[in-house]
Design an enzyme around this catalytic site. Structure first.
Site, PDB file in Angstrom:
ATOM      1  CG  ASP A  11      -1.938   1.142   1.146  1.00 33.88           C
ATOM      2  OD1 ASP A  11      -2.813   1.084   0.265  1.00 33.88           O
ATOM      3  OD2 ASP A  11      -1.857   2.091   1.948  1.00 33.88           O
ATOM      4  CB  SER A  12       0.363   4.678  -1.184  1.00 28.34           C
ATOM      5  OG  SER A  12      -0.922   4.899  -0.619  1.00 28.34           O
ATOM      6  CB  CYS A  74      -2.778   0.684  -2.809  1.00 25.88           C
ATOM      7  SG  CYS A  74      -2.695   2.432  -3.250  1.00 25.88           S
ATOM      8  CD  GLU A 159      -2.243   8.493   5.965  1.00 25.03           C
ATOM      9  OE1 GLU A 159      -1.416   9.416   5.866  1.00 25.03           O
ATOM     10  OE2 GLU A 159      -2.193   7.455   5.279  1.00 25.03           O
ATOM     11  CB  CYS A 193      -9.993   4.894  -0.351  1.00 25.89           C
ATOM     12  SG  CYS A 193      -8.477   5.380   0.525  1.00 25.89           S
ATOM     13  CG  HIS A 195      -6.495   5.535   4.321  1.00 26.74           C
ATOM     14  ND1 HIS A 195      -5.675   4.983   3.379  1.00 26.74           N
ATOM     15  CD2 HIS A 195      -5.683   6.213   5.183  1.00 26.74           C
ATOM     16  CE1 HIS A 195      -4.418   5.308   3.653  1.00 26.74           C
ATOM     17  NE2 HIS A 195      -4.398   6.052   4.735  1.00 26.74           N
TER      18      HIS A 195
END
Length: 275
Positions: A11-12, A74, A159, A193, A195
């Site tokens: 993942d990024s 991702c 984040e 996504c 996240h």
């Protein structure tokens, strides 16, 4: 030579940990290596060429670690890099290895979940601009209409651990309003996504009744179970000692602190320089 042949998960940044968590629930026996390219994140607003170059560098590193299979956990990397790597680079790097993404397995089943055949996609700008979900869902469910909404502020909120606070309410409501304004009859919203599952409870709070919210982790995990069953030539190369190793291209202390939010348990990472 590597002593294990782990499954690689890329993942990024942190989001792929939500996918890895679900994979571990289904397939805990395998060895896994996770890499978060946090030093160069986020990928969502970067060009196709940049995302491809960064992702390819990381895939090459996974292969050097002995991984016969790499999961791009991702959406942006899956949208902007996966196809090119599969078609142009895999033969050169190692034709016996495989690289898979998260868009195709999600697109295969998402149309079956919708009764109204109207699906909303909540994603980063990069994933939305790629139109990957519209293209892939069309292949499997041509009767389904797809509506997209880019939510660029959601990843920074998560984040920075602000996703549970009242400050996130405005931005969640804003993007839900936008996508439902495009089509009020949407009955399935896909969190495209990795996240975004951390916002799941808040999203549900602001949605009308009758709209199902779908996260990808469980779908990708089920798809991997099926893939390994159908491809014994890959499955037999994946070592099974139950080990989990985590790498980040940024500061390990920061990664470990943040990763707990996504992974649900403490972990210790190692630093990796990729140039």
């Amino acid at each position: 030579m590597p002593t294990t042949q782990p499954i690689g998960i890329f993942d990024s940044g942190y989001g792929g940990l939500t996918v890895m968590k679900e994979i571990l629930r289904k397939l805990p026996q395998y060895d896994y290596v996770y890499l978060g390219d946090n030093a160069r994140a986020p990928y969502g607003n970067r060009s196709f060429e940049t995302v491809y170059r960064y992702t390819l560098q990381c895939v090459e590193w996974f292969f050097e670690q002995g991984c016969p299979l790499v999961i791009l956990a991702c959406n942006t990397a899956s949208a902007k890099a996966l196809r090119t790597i599969q078609q142009n680079d895999l033969q050169r790097l190692n034709p016996d290895n495989r690289v898979l993404g998260v868009i195709r397995p999600t697109s295969e089943i998402i149309g079956k979940i919708s009764t109204n055949k109207k699906i909303g996609i909540l994603a980063t700008k990069g994933t939305v601009n790629s139109a990957s979900y519209s293209i892939e869902i069309e292949k499997f469910s041509p009767e389904v209409e797809v509506f997209q909404e880019a939510c660029p502020i959601w990843v920074p909120l998560i984040e920075n651990n602000e996703h549970n606070g009242p400050g996130a309410d405005f931005f969640v409501q804003k993007h839900l309003h936008n996508i439902l304004a495009k089509e009020p009859a949407i009955d399935v919203l896909l969190l495209a996504c990795t996240h975004y599952p951390l916002l799941l409870d808040k999203i549900k709070t602001f949605l009308p009744d009758g709209i199902q919210v779908v996260a990808q982790g469980g779908i990708v995990a089920e798809s991997l179970v099926d893939y390994l069953q159908r491809h014994p030539e890959i499955e037999q190369r994946c070592s099974q000692h139950g080990t989990r190793t985590f790498y980040t291209t940024d500061d390990v202390k920061d990664f470990d602190n943040q990763a707990n939010i996504f992974f649900g348990e403490p972990l210790e990472s190692k630093h990796l320089d990729i140039r």
